[in-house]
Design a protein around this motif. Structure first.
Motif, PDB file in Angstrom:
ATOM      1  N   ALA A 124       0.861  -1.633  -0.093  1.00 35.39           N
ATOM      2  CA  ALA A 124      -0.415   0.247   0.222  1.00 35.39           C
ATOM      3  C   ALA A 124       0.312   1.090  -0.134  1.00 35.39           C
ATOM      4  CB  ALA A 124      -0.505  -0.043   1.440  1.00 35.39           C
ATOM      5  N   GLU A 125       2.180   1.395   0.974  1.00 33.09           N
ATOM      6  CA  GLU A 125       3.035   2.385   1.001  1.00 33.09           C
ATOM      7  C   GLU A 125       3.258   2.916  -0.575  1.00 33.09           C
ATOM      8  OE1 GLU A 125       2.787   4.065   3.388  1.00 33.09           O
ATOM      9  OE2 GLU A 125       1.966   3.341   4.931  1.00 33.09           O
ATOM     10  N   THR A 126       3.894   1.620  -1.265  1.00 31.35           N
ATOM     11  CA  THR A 126       4.363   1.353  -2.784  1.00 31.35           C
ATOM     12  C   THR A 126       3.651   2.484  -3.245  1.00 31.35           C
ATOM     13  OG1 THR A 126       5.564  -0.166  -2.025  1.00 31.35           O
ATOM     14  CG2 THR A 126       5.919   0.578  -4.328  1.00 31.35           C
ATOM     15  N   ALA A 127       2.187   1.876  -3.420  1.00 32.82           N
ATOM     16  CA  ALA A 127       1.201   1.961  -4.547  1.00 32.82           C
ATOM     17  C   ALA A 127       1.084   3.650  -4.044  1.00 32.82           C
ATOM     18  CB  ALA A 127      -0.370   1.536  -3.714  1.00 32.82           C
ATOM     19  N   ALA A 128       1.141   3.601  -2.871  1.00 35.63           N
ATOM     20  CA  ALA A 128       0.698   5.880  -3.012  1.00 35.63           C
ATOM     21  C   ALA A 128       1.942   6.904  -3.106  1.00 35.63           C
ATOM     22  CB  ALA A 128       0.873   5.998  -1.343  1.00 35.63           C
ATOM     23  N   PHE A 129       3.398   5.901  -2.901  1.00 40.64           N
ATOM     24  CA  PHE A 129       4.188   6.856  -3.761  1.00 40.64           C
ATOM     25  C   PHE A 129       4.156   6.851  -5.409  1.00 40.64           C
ATOM     26  CE2 PHE A 129       8.692   6.513  -6.098  1.00 40.64           C
ATOM     27  CZ  PHE A 129       9.089   7.831  -5.727  1.00 40.64           C
ATOM     28  N   LEU A 130       3.897   5.380  -5.860  1.00 39.69           N
ATOM     29  CA  LEU A 130       4.238   5.298  -7.772  1.00 39.69           C
ATOM     30  C   LEU A 130       2.992   5.740  -7.935  1.00 39.69           C
ATOM     31  CD1 LEU A 130       4.603   1.541  -7.852  1.00 39.69           C
ATOM     32  CD2 LEU A 130       6.232   3.321  -8.198  1.00 39.69           C
ATOM     33  N   ALA A 131       1.973   6.266  -7.196  1.00 44.51           N
ATOM     34  CA  ALA A 131       0.989   7.021  -7.548  1.00 44.51           C
ATOM     35  C   ALA A 131       0.622   8.545  -7.443  1.00 44.51           C
ATOM     36  CB  ALA A 131      -0.055   6.960  -7.241  1.00 44.51           C
ATOM     37  N   SER A 132       2.709   8.999  -6.947  1.00 43.16           N
ATOM     38  CA  SER A 132       2.291  10.237  -6.311  1.00 43.16           C
ATOM     39  C   SER A 132       3.016  11.213  -7.504  1.00 43.16           C
ATOM     40  CB  SER A 132       2.496  10.581  -4.853  1.00 43.16           C
ATOM     41  OG  SER A 132       4.140  10.124  -5.376  1.00 43.16           O
ATOM     42  N   ASP A 133       3.259  12.241  -7.451  1.00 40.21           N
ATOM     43  CA  ASP A 133       3.611  13.443  -8.609  1.00 40.21           C
ATOM     44  C   ASP A 133       4.843  13.195  -8.155  1.00 40.21           C
ATOM     45  OD1 ASP A 133       1.035  14.318  -9.932  1.00 40.21           O
ATOM     46  OD2 ASP A 133       1.647  16.314  -8.615  1.00 40.21           O
ATOM     47  N   ARG A 134       6.074  12.224  -7.307  1.00 37.24           N
ATOM     48  CA  ARG A 134       6.955  12.285  -6.691  1.00 37.24           C
ATOM     49  C   ARG A 134       7.744  11.217  -8.242  1.00 37.24           C
ATOM     50  NH1 ARG A 134       7.659  12.622  -0.413  1.00 37.24           N
ATOM     51  NH2 ARG A 134       6.285  14.950   0.222  1.00 37.24           N
ATOM     52  N   ALA A 135       6.832  10.331  -8.135  1.00 43.07           N
ATOM     53  CA  ALA A 135       7.263   9.121  -8.953  1.00 43.07           C
ATOM     54  C   ALA A 135       6.758   9.231 -10.499  1.00 43.07           C
ATOM     55  CB  ALA A 135       6.733   7.758  -8.572  1.00 43.07           C
ATOM     56  N   GLY A 136       6.502  11.368 -10.251  1.00 45.97           N
ATOM     57  CA  GLY A 136       5.996  11.192 -12.126  1.00 45.97           C
ATOM     58  C   GLY A 136       7.390  11.081 -13.238  1.00 45.97           C
ATOM     59  N   ALA A 137       8.382  10.416 -12.789  1.00 46.38           N
ATOM     60  CA  ALA A 137       9.067   9.873 -14.162  1.00 46.38           C
ATOM     61  C   ALA A 137       9.337   8.698 -14.204  1.00 46.38           C
ATOM     62  CB  ALA A 137      10.601  10.835 -14.282  1.00 46.38           C
ATOM     63  N   MET A 138       7.662   7.708 -13.652  1.00 46.38           N
ATOM     64  CA  MET A 138       8.179   6.122 -14.247  1.00 46.38           C
ATOM     65  C   MET A 138       6.659   5.658 -14.789  1.00 46.38           C
ATOM     66  SD  MET A 138       9.037   4.606 -10.086  1.00 46.38           S
ATOM     67  CE  MET A 138       8.951   3.496 -10.509  1.00 46.38           C
ATOM     68  N   THR A 139       7.165   4.986 -15.678  1.00 50.09           N
ATOM     69  CA  THR A 139       5.390   4.735 -16.574  1.00 50.09           C
ATOM     70  C   THR A 139       6.534   3.429 -16.931  1.00 50.09           C
ATOM     71  OG1 THR A 139       3.781   5.449 -17.568  1.00 50.09           O
ATOM     72  CG2 THR A 139       6.117   5.637 -18.643  1.00 50.09           C
ATOM     73  N   GLY A 140       5.100   2.253 -17.421  1.00 50.26           N
ATOM     74  CA  GLY A 140       6.187   1.241 -18.538  1.00 50.26           C
ATOM     75  C   GLY A 140       6.698   0.224 -18.420  1.00 50.26           C
ATOM     76  N   THR A 141       6.672   0.151 -16.367  1.00 51.32           N
ATOM     77  CA  THR A 141       7.652  -1.044 -15.509  1.00 51.32           C
ATOM     78  C   THR A 141       6.694  -1.111 -14.498  1.00 51.32           C
ATOM     79  OG1 THR A 141       9.468  -0.394 -14.074  1.00 51.32           O
ATOM     80  CG2 THR A 141       7.985   0.580 -13.750  1.00 51.32           C
ATOM     81  N   VAL A 142       7.634  -2.925 -14.059  1.00 50.23           N
ATOM     82  CA  VAL A 142       6.974  -3.310 -13.319  1.00 50.23           C
ATOM     83  C   VAL A 142       8.308  -3.055 -11.650  1.00 50.23           C
ATOM     84  CG1 VAL A 142       7.103  -5.501 -12.156  1.00 50.23           C
ATOM     85  CG2 VAL A 142       6.606  -5.531 -15.047  1.00 50.23           C
ATOM     86  N   VAL A 143       7.374  -2.584 -10.560  1.00 48.49           N
ATOM     87  CA  VAL A 143       7.561  -2.527  -9.568  1.00 48.49           C
ATOM     88  C   VAL A 143       7.707  -3.713  -8.653  1.00 48.49           C
ATOM     89  CG1 VAL A 143       7.817  -1.576  -7.609  1.00 48.49           C
ATOM     90  CG2 VAL A 143       6.935  -0.359  -9.556  1.00 48.49           C
ATOM     91  N   ASN A 144       9.043  -4.357  -8.313  1.00 48.31           N
ATOM     92  CA  ASN A 144       9.334  -5.995  -7.642  1.00 48.31           C
ATOM     93  C   ASN A 144       9.383  -5.719  -6.280  1.00 48.31           C
ATOM     94  OD1 ASN A 144      10.218  -8.246  -7.049  1.00 48.31           O
ATOM     95  ND2 ASN A 144      12.113  -8.557  -8.761  1.00 48.31           N
ATOM     96  N   LEU A 145       8.571  -6.157  -5.889  1.00 49.76           N
ATOM     97  CA  LEU A 145       7.933  -6.721  -4.178  1.00 49.76           C
ATOM     98  C   LEU A 145       8.093  -8.146  -3.825  1.00 49.76           C
ATOM     99  CD1 LEU A 145       5.736  -3.651  -3.216  1.00 49.76           C
ATOM    100  CD2 LEU A 145       7.473  -4.115  -3.409  1.00 49.76           C
ATOM    101  N   SER A 146       8.854  -8.727  -4.375  1.00 53.12           N
ATOM    102  CA  SER A 146       8.903 -10.076  -4.211  1.00 53.12           C
ATOM    103  C   SER A 146       9.942 -10.376  -3.380  1.00 53.12           C
ATOM    104  CB  SER A 146       9.474 -10.793  -5.845  1.00 53.12           C
ATOM    105  OG  SER A 146      10.793 -10.863  -6.120  1.00 53.12           O
ATOM    106  N   GLY A 147      10.827 -10.032  -2.083  1.00 56.08           N
ATOM    107  CA  GLY A 147      11.520  -9.894  -2.017  1.00 56.08           C
ATOM    108  C   GLY A 147      12.805 -10.417  -2.017  1.00 56.08           C
ATOM    109  N   GLY A 148      13.205 -10.731  -3.408  1.00 58.98           N
ATOM    110  CA  GLY A 148      14.018 -11.097  -3.844  1.00 58.98           C
ATOM    111  C   GLY A 148      13.941 -12.030  -4.277  1.00 58.98           C
ATOM    112  N   ALA A 149      12.441 -13.467  -4.418  1.00 53.81           N
ATOM    113  CA  ALA A 149      12.364 -14.021  -5.341  1.00 53.81           C
ATOM    114  C   ALA A 149      12.358 -13.969  -6.866  1.00 53.81           C
ATOM    115  CB  ALA A 149      10.521 -14.353  -4.774  1.00 53.81           C
ATOM    116  N   LEU A 150      12.257 -13.036  -7.297  1.00 55.46           N
ATOM    117  CA  LEU A 150      13.015 -12.460  -8.780  1.00 55.46           C
ATOM    118  C   LEU A 150      13.610 -11.323  -8.512  1.00 55.46           C
ATOM    119  CD1 LEU A 150       9.404 -12.675 -10.792  1.00 55.46           C
ATOM    120  CD2 LEU A 150      11.358 -13.969 -10.685  1.00 55.46           C
ATOM    121  N   VAL A 151      14.585 -11.376  -9.241  1.00 53.85           N
ATOM    122  CA  VAL A 151      16.127 -10.317  -9.015  1.00 53.85           C
ATOM    123  C   VAL A 151      15.717  -9.895 -10.481  1.00 53.85           C
ATOM    124  CG1 VAL A 151      18.369  -9.806  -8.630  1.00 53.85           C
ATOM    125  CG2 VAL A 151      17.442 -11.930  -7.287  1.00 53.85           C
ATOM    126  N   ASP A 152      15.779  -8.837 -11.018  1.00 54.88           N
ATOM    127  CA  ASP A 152      15.455  -8.208 -11.975  1.00 54.88           C
ATOM    128  C   ASP A 152      16.676  -8.043 -12.276  1.00 54.88           C
ATOM    129  OD1 ASP A 152      12.947  -8.026 -12.787  1.00 54.88           O
ATOM    130  OD2 ASP A 152      11.854  -6.858 -11.105  1.00 54.88           O
TER     131      ASP A 152
END
Length: 269
Positions: free
Chosen positions: A241-269
């Motif tokens: 939820a906290e990550t979603a709020a940041f991504l939805a905010s203007d502070r993440a305004g340069a982010m789009t077309g990407t995947v934000v990985n919250l897998s705890g390192g189950a996957l490493v990009d």
């Protein structure tokens, strides 16, 4: 700059009575957003609304069939008319499906269930909100996927294909909507450790695998699933939820077309 991430933003959350949707609605409201939650079960929506009202937040609920395109579009139109537009949308809709059955025993219907279900509602909700976003008011569409999008393991054919489809949908939609100043970001959490206790459908989803190993669902999550991550733990609802709020905010305004990985390192990009 305001101390609130989402002040004066209008946010709609589909599946807003669920574990992730409800947790995100609470954080969005805390951060100053006017929150509209929609879902199938009014009692679950009401429980989230009570929490938000108790903390002084602003929220409206609506019982909406997210598989009914006309109903979703009419709901989005009503929000935009009343609030002046839609700034943020999150699709947190759940679709019960099979995990654990291999190809030989998997039916076509069960294979298609998550693919058709998740992607159908993602298309319907995204189309409904996109026309009320962007231009003078930058828009953000958030989607949710799972590590199955990239994992190579048996027994999750339908689940994995649907997860990969959600990520592809988000990436392609980001390219299409960027000229209108609408960002699209996918959030990829692993199984959420405290979601079953919060009423998530994952309690039933993981029941079969847990029982096969002689474990409770919580033991299943805390054991092998958590051990498969670099951090040796699974994400929490609050972290998503906290990550979603940041991504939805203007502070993440340069982010789009990407995947934000919250897998705890189950996957490493």
């Amino acid at each position: 700059m305001s101390g609130l991430l989402l002040e004066n933003k209008n946010a709609v959350i589909y599946g807003g009575g669920g574990a992730i949707g409800g947790a995100t609605a609470r954080v969005f409201a805390r951060e100053g957003a006017m929150v509209f939650i929609a879902g199938r079960t009014q009692a679950k929506l009401d429980a989230v609304a009570r929490d938000i009202a108790a903390m002084g937040g602003t929220i409206e609920t609506a019982q909406v069939d997210v598989f009914d395109q006309q109903e979703v579009e009419e709901h989005a139109d009503a929000i935009a008319a009343a609030a002046g537009g839609i700034d943020i949308a999150l699709n947190a809709v759940s679709v019960m499906h099979d995990q654990g059955t291999s190809l030989a025993d998997l039916s076509l219907d069960e294979f298609m269930r998550p693919i058709d279900g998740f992607l159908r509602t993602l298309f319907i909700t995204s189309k409904a909100v996109a026309r009320h976003m962007g231009r003078k008011r930058p828009g953000v569409i958030l989607t949710l996927s799972e590590p199955g999008a990239k994992l190579a393991v048996g027994g999750i054919l339908g689940h994995g294909v649907s997860a990969a489809g959600k990520e592809a949908f988000s990436r392609l939609l980001a390219a299409e909507l960027a000229p209108g100043d609408i960002r699209v970001i996918d959030i990829r959490p692993h199984a959420v450790i405290d979601a079953p206790a919060a009423g998530s459908y994952t309690k039933d989803l993981f029941e079969r695998s847990a029982t096969a190993g002689g474990q409770s669902v919580q033991e299943f999550l805390e054991g092998g699933m958590a051990e498969g991550t670099l951090l040796k733990r699974l994400p929490k609802l609050a972290e998503i939820a906290e990550t979603a709020a940041f991504l939805a905010s203007d502070r993440a305004g340069a982010m789009t077309g990407t995947v934000v990985n919250l897998s705890g390192g189950a996957l490493v990009d």
